[in-house]
Design a protein around this motif. Structure first.
Motif, mmCIF file in Angstrom:
data_model
loop_
_atom_site.group_PDB
_atom_site.id
_atom_site.type_symbol
_atom_site.label_atom_id
_atom_site.label_comp_id
_atom_site.label_asym_id
_atom_site.label_seq_id
_atom_site.Cartn_x
_atom_site.Cartn_y
_atom_site.Cartn_z
ATOM 1 N N ASP B 501 42.562 48.302 10.673
ATOM 2 C CA ASP B 501 43.670 49.245 10.831
ATOM 3 C C ASP B 501 43.549 50.051 12.114
ATOM 4 O O ASP B 501 44.531 50.555 12.639
ATOM 5 C CB ASP B 501 43.680 50.246 9.654
ATOM 6 C CG ASP B 501 44.162 49.588 8.385
ATOM 7 O OD1 ASP B 501 44.677 48.457 8.486
ATOM 8 O OD2 ASP B 501 44.018 50.195 7.304
ATOM 9 N N HIS B 502 42.311 50.227 12.570
ATOM 10 C CA HIS B 502 42.113 51.113 13.715
ATOM 11 C C HIS B 502 41.720 50.342 14.959
ATOM 12 O O HIS B 502 40.936 50.805 15.768
ATOM 13 C CB HIS B 502 41.066 52.179 13.376
ATOM 14 C CG HIS B 502 41.514 53.065 12.270
ATOM 15 N ND1 HIS B 502 42.536 53.967 12.429
ATOM 16 C CD2 HIS B 502 41.105 53.171 10.989
ATOM 17 C CE1 HIS B 502 42.731 54.597 11.276
ATOM 18 N NE2 HIS B 502 41.883 54.135 10.386
ATOM 19 N N GLN B 569 45.423 65.462 18.759
ATOM 20 C CA GLN B 569 45.798 64.230 18.083
ATOM 21 C C GLN B 569 46.337 64.559 16.691
ATOM 22 O O GLN B 569 47.368 64.049 16.276
ATOM 23 C CB GLN B 569 44.556 63.335 17.991
ATOM 24 C CG GLN B 569 44.693 62.175 17.038
ATOM 25 C CD GLN B 569 45.231 60.955 17.755
ATOM 26 O OE1 GLN B 569 45.622 61.026 18.922
ATOM 27 N NE2 GLN B 569 45.268 59.840 17.062
ATOM 28 N N GLN B 570 45.636 65.441 15.980
ATOM 29 C CA GLN B 570 46.090 65.809 14.633
ATOM 30 C C GLN B 570 47.444 66.506 14.696
ATOM 31 O O GLN B 570 48.326 66.230 13.888
ATOM 32 C CB GLN B 570 45.050 66.710 13.951
ATOM 33 C CG GLN B 570 43.753 65.963 13.633
ATOM 34 C CD GLN B 570 42.880 66.694 12.627
ATOM 35 O OE1 GLN B 570 43.051 67.889 12.390
ATOM 36 N NE2 GLN B 570 41.943 65.977 12.032
ATOM 37 N N HIS B 572 49.682 66.084 16.880
ATOM 38 C CA HIS B 572 50.684 65.054 17.172
ATOM 39 C C HIS B 572 51.021 64.266 15.905
ATOM 40 O O HIS B 572 52.184 63.976 15.627
ATOM 41 C CB HIS B 572 50.151 64.123 18.267
ATOM 42 C CG HIS B 572 51.013 62.939 18.504
ATOM 43 N ND1 HIS B 572 52.218 63.030 19.154
ATOM 44 C CD2 HIS B 572 50.878 61.636 18.146
ATOM 45 C CE1 HIS B 572 52.782 61.831 19.201
ATOM 46 N NE2 HIS B 572 51.986 60.969 18.606
ATOM 47 N N GLN B 573 49.973 63.919 15.143
ATOM 48 C CA GLN B 573 50.197 63.157 13.911
ATOM 49 C C GLN B 573 51.080 63.941 12.943
ATOM 50 O O GLN B 573 51.941 63.381 12.276
ATOM 51 C CB GLN B 573 48.854 62.800 13.257
ATOM 52 C CG GLN B 573 48.119 61.699 14.010
ATOM 53 C CD GLN B 573 46.650 61.604 13.627
ATOM 54 O OE1 GLN B 573 46.047 62.567 13.164
ATOM 55 N NE2 GLN B 573 46.063 60.427 13.826
ATOM 56 N N VAL B 576 54.744 63.740 14.169
ATOM 57 C CA VAL B 576 55.456 62.489 13.901
ATOM 58 C C VAL B 576 55.288 62.057 12.447
ATOM 59 O O VAL B 576 55.644 60.931 12.097
ATOM 60 C CB VAL B 576 54.996 61.358 14.845
ATOM 61 C CG1 VAL B 576 55.280 61.733 16.283
ATOM 62 C CG2 VAL B 576 53.514 61.058 14.660
ATOM 63 N N ASP B 577 54.739 62.966 11.627
ATOM 64 C CA ASP B 577 54.673 62.740 10.188
ATOM 65 C C ASP B 577 53.780 61.565 9.809
ATOM 66 O O ASP B 577 54.121 60.788 8.928
ATOM 67 C CB ASP B 577 56.095 62.521 9.644
ATOM 68 C CG ASP B 577 56.230 63.139 8.266
ATOM 69 O OD1 ASP B 577 55.326 63.912 7.894
ATOM 70 O OD2 ASP B 577 57.217 62.840 7.573
ATOM 71 N N GLU B 578 52.661 61.414 10.504
ATOM 72 C CA GLU B 578 51.676 60.403 10.130
ATOM 73 C C GLU B 578 50.534 61.106 9.413
ATOM 74 O O GLU B 578 50.330 62.287 9.605
ATOM 75 C CB GLU B 578 51.111 59.735 11.395
ATOM 76 C CG GLU B 578 51.977 58.644 11.953
ATOM 77 C CD GLU B 578 51.426 58.130 13.277
ATOM 78 O OE1 GLU B 578 50.243 58.414 13.585
ATOM 79 O OE2 GLU B 578 52.186 57.480 13.994
ATOM 80 N N PRO B 579 49.782 60.353 8.593
ATOM 81 C CA PRO B 579 48.623 60.997 7.979
ATOM 82 C C PRO B 579 47.616 61.431 9.057
ATOM 83 O O PRO B 579 47.445 60.748 10.068
ATOM 84 C CB PRO B 579 48.042 59.914 7.070
ATOM 85 C CG PRO B 579 48.662 58.644 7.517
ATOM 86 C CD PRO B 579 49.967 58.980 8.154
ATOM 87 N N SER B 581 44.313 61.825 10.920
ATOM 88 C CA SER B 581 43.065 61.060 10.952
ATOM 89 C C SER B 581 42.227 61.492 12.147
ATOM 90 O O SER B 581 42.661 62.305 12.956
ATOM 91 C CB SER B 581 43.359 59.564 11.035
ATOM 92 O OG SER B 581 43.542 59.181 12.379
#
Lengths: 220, 621
Positions: B501-502, B569-570, B572-573, B576-579, B581
């Motif tokens: 995934d990463h 990064q967090q 930004h996540q 954009v509504d991402e979990p 990480s």
């Protein structure tokens, strides 16, 4: 400018001598003459076309223009939208391509004729004062092309950042150190960024920036 | 016909590639931008303001400038490669100007083309948008406090105002105030404000003075009260209240300063500043249910994002987030005690790992344990087990997930008496298996969150005694430190995940932050240093001369840089509504960030070889 009166009378003479029937390109130069910028403000406020040539020799009798770059400076700003850079197909090397340097081959493929370059330059120069760094050499090459394709000499008003710089420096000291008037040295003195040399457009932009600085220094 | 060779604007392209956010454009887009620029030169002292310059973006090619607000306060100092769009700033806040503090060569990007680029390139637009937001916020933070101080009072005043006539009786006024449950009334003569009366006035001027309540309110009101306009901000209002001692401020229209449009009270201002961490922690203390705590915790991502945008430092943000998780745990323990009855013997709730070090970010799972007095009897154990379950379940409900490694007070291993804990520490340090070392690295970063702190101090003293000078244990710990080299290959290329995934990403927490934490920990343990916060440990290590100031600062800077990138990064996540990480794709970072990350990784690599030499001499890595 010192040579204004001379240029003016010379233009009067050559406008009559010029023969657009024989030299079609003469019309471009005559257009420039008709729309000269006003000299009242000493050409500092009127639009300028800053020009630089790369040549194959320092002597216009021996070499020719390999590439040309120019950009407009107007109202205190260098307009990069007007920047142009042309490679010139060299006549001398046409029958002699085997001895020509590889780079020259590429230039030949992509280059335009010196006649076309002159035409583009005169179109761009209309209504503007020309600016060079160390004008004498560039003007000699340019004059040669004008006589060849227009049948008349250039006779356009110009400014020389080299001369302005020398005059300014001589106000401060009697003796000028060696190499203190090269484009790079002048720019360094005014804390302008260091650009790689020997590309006609880069040098034209570099000269244009120096022109802005000199203009502001004189204004202040 | 031949076209001119625009790509020859190489000198301009080369420069733009070093400027945020133009470094993210591809070559052909850059050529377009370069072709639209104008080069200008201005002398030191030149001022750009509202009416003296064309709209557009100005990028400093050489020289320096300062952005200033209407009062001449510095908002930001700009250097080569940085840019400003004065009209954009002015549209949000009047009076901002830019002053050149050196002779400056600048690239001017005319408004039309600049806006065209922004509407075509979303990431460019986002960059400038957030940059402007940041600068405006900074302009609003005249006193270096909270961004909320810049909020206009027009947006938070109450517009339903209770008004009475000057000839209304005091009794009538008090009655309608009670009925409407408001603490003040405005006395209006038609459309005109003539006075104000508050609860406090009624108490001191009427009740205490024995004044006749059938008299007109005009006899006791404060006449012609001063006020603010809708465009004044929270800061103005706070100052107004502090200086004049008023808690109710009439708010007038901006265009017609006799026209009353609302009223602002002290509690309105408090509410406006609820995003401030202090209020947040207080708010947690007032909750009486897990549901209430959940609601507050669910706001943490958005709040974190705001803090990041307001340019809070990573150390500050992690400290705040830790303070919040501490507060949640404390409130959960209190709530459990309310139901379970008082603790049978003294105990201490411990936070481990990032919570222990006060270095939590979003998405942290729970690492906790219970340390109980040696008075613990068999019959007391169910109480502590019940406590542990309530608190850990509550934390999980609030978003602090159960620990995958089972480092939780709900397990028997992490819920022990002081002497039980000491025996565990002895076992771990005497026979440092891989598993034991892993546990030690979590456990040795412990901090008392609730209860009897002396228990935690005793346990820590025992731990340090066991670790210090135990070269076998320290060598095992060092092996663990060296187990994760920074993800930097030869030629300083990033080593990223090859698949999964990463793919193409780095784990900033596992591969970078943990290494620095581990390095600080091993040095701290071997030097008997009690501090657990990484910065504090690195500071202490300089004092005991275990590290040079340079090495210590480098590690602190590396920690800050990596945390900053992780935090952005967090943020930004969240945007954009991402979990959330800890993974980041280095190719997507800005050039500056990549450079900083490489430098940080090099510092870690150097520090790791220091650890190898000191604790594993002759053993290789």
């Amino acid at each position: 400018m010192m040579n204004d009166w001379y240029q003016k009378s010379a233009r009067m003479y050559y406008s009559k001598v010029a023969d657009p029937e024989k030299n079609a390109d003469a019309q471009y130069l005559l257009d420039c003459w008709k729309s000269l910028p006003s000299s009242k403000a000493g050409y500092t406020r009127c639009p300028a076309l800053v020009v630089d040539f790369e040549t194959s020799s320092l002597d216009c009798e021996k070499g020719e223009i390999i590439s040309a770059g120019w950009v407009t400076a107007e109202n205190g700003a260098v307009k990069l939208a007007t920047a142009e850079h042309w490679l010139i197909a060299s006549e001398m090397s046409v029958g002699d391509s085997a001895t020509v340097h590889k780079i020259r081959d590429c230039e030949l493929e992509n280059g335009i004729s010196d006649r076309e370059m002159l035409k583009q330059l005169l179109i761009a120069a209309k209504g503007k004062v020309l600016v060079f760094h160390n004008a004498q050499m560039d003007l000699a090459f340019l004059n040669k092309l004008c006589l060849k394709y227009c049948g008349i000499p250039l006779l356009l008003p110009y400014r020389d950042t080299f001369r302005t710089e020398r005059e300014n420096m001589l106000k401060m000291s009697e003796v000028l150190p060696q190499n203190s008037l090269t484009l790079a040295a002048c720019r360094k003195r005014h804390k302008l960024p260091n650009y790689p040399g020997h590309n006609a457009l880069v040098d034209a932009i570099a000269t244009a920036e120096l022109f802005l600085v000199q203009h502001y220094r004189t204004a202040a | 016909m031949n076209t001119p060779h625009k790509e020859e604007l190489q000198i301009v392209l080369d420069f733009l590639k070093t400027c945020l956010p133009f470094d993210e454009l591809d070559e052909s887009e850059l050529v377009t931008v370069a072709g639209q620029l104008e080069i200008q030169y201005h002398r030191k002292g030149a001022v750009f303001k509202q009416n003296n310059c064309d709209p557009g973006l100005r990028i400093l090619r050489t020289g320096a400038a300062e952005l200033k607000d209407a009062d001449g306060e510095l908002i930001e100092r700009l250097e080569e490669g940085e840019s400003f769009n004065l009209q954009g700033l002015l549209s949000e806040r009047a009076g901002i100007s830019a002053v050149l503090i050196e002779d400056t060569l600048l690239y001017f990007f005319p408004e039309e083309q600049y806006q065209a680029l922004r509407s075509n390139q979303r990431h460019i637009d986002r960059y400038f948008h957030s940059q402007r937001g940041r600068r405006i916020r900074r302009a609003a933070m005249s006193l270096n406090t909270s961004a909320d101080l810049g909020r206009k009072i027009g947006s938070l005043m109450s517009t339903s105002v209770l008004s009475v006539a000057p000839y209304d009786s005091i009794q009538h006024t008090a009655a309608v105030m009670s009925e409407r449950r408001v603490s003040c009334a405005l006395v209006m003569d038609g459309e005109k404000l003539v006075g104000i009366i508050t609860d406090r006035d009624l108490r001191s001027r009427v009740t205490a003075a024995g004044f006749d309540v059938s008299k007109a309110i005009a006899d006791v009101m404060t006449q012609n009260p001063a006020g603010l306009t809708v465009n004044d901000d929270v800061f103005d209002a706070t100052l107004f209240m502090t200086y004049r001692g008023f808690h109710h401020i009439p708010v007038f229209s901006d265009s017609d300063q006799t026209q009353l449009v609302g009223i602002v009270t002290g509690s309105d201002l408090m509410l406006a500043r609820q995003n401030e961490p202090v209020y947040l922690v207080n708010h947690i203390r007032r909750q009486n249910s897990i549901e209430g705590l959940k609601v507050i915790c669910s706001q943490l991502p958005q709040l974190t994002q705001q803090w990041v945008q307001a340019e809070a430092q990573p150390a500050q943000v992690s400290r705040i987030l830790t303070a919040v998780s501490d507060a949640v745990a404390i409130r959960l323990i209190d709530m459990a005690i309310e139901e379970l009855g008082p603790a049978p013997v003294p105990f201490c709730w411990l936070g481990f790992g990032s919570q222990g070090r006060a270095e939590q970010l979003l998405g942290a799972d729970q690492d906790n344990g219970l340390l109980i007095s040696d008075d613990l009897q068999e019959e007391h154990k169910p109480w502590f087990e019940a406590l542990a379950h309530r608190v850990c379940d509550g934390l999980d409900a609030c978003g602090y997930e159960y620990c995958h490694g089972k480092v939780m007070a709900t397990t028997d291993e992490w819920r022990q008496s002081l002497s039980g804990w000491c025996r565990t520490v002895d076992r771990w340090t005497n026979a440092p298996s891989t598993d034991a070392v892993m546990r030690v690295s979590i456990f040795f970063d412990l901090r008392a969150v609730y209860g009897d702190h002396t228990l935690a101090n005793q346990l820590q003293a025992h731990m340090l005694k066991k670790a210090r000078g135990n070269s076998i244990f320290l060598a095992a710990l060092a092996a663990n430190v060296l187990d994760t080299p920074p993800p930097l290959g030869i030629f300083r290329r990033f080593v990223v995940e090859r698949n999964g995934d990463h793919r193409d990403e780095l784990n900033l927490k596992k591969q970078a932050i943990s290494s620095i934490v581990d390095i600080a920990r091993i040095h701290a343990l071997s030097n008997g240093i009690k501090a657990v916060n990484t910065h504090a440990r690195l500071d202490e290590l300089v004092k005991v001369k275990a590290l040079t100031i340079g090495d210590s600062r480098n590690l602190q800077d590396a920690w800050s840089v990596i945390m900053q990138i992780r935090l952005h990064q967090q943020a930004h996540q969240i945007e954009v509504d991402e979990p959330v990480s800890n993974y980041v794709n280095p190719a997507k970072l800005s050039k500056l960030n990549r450079q900083q990350l490489r430098d940080a990784f090099s510092v870690v690599a150097d520090a790791q070889s220091g650890v190898a030499q000191k604790y594993r001499p002759g053993m290789g890595r």
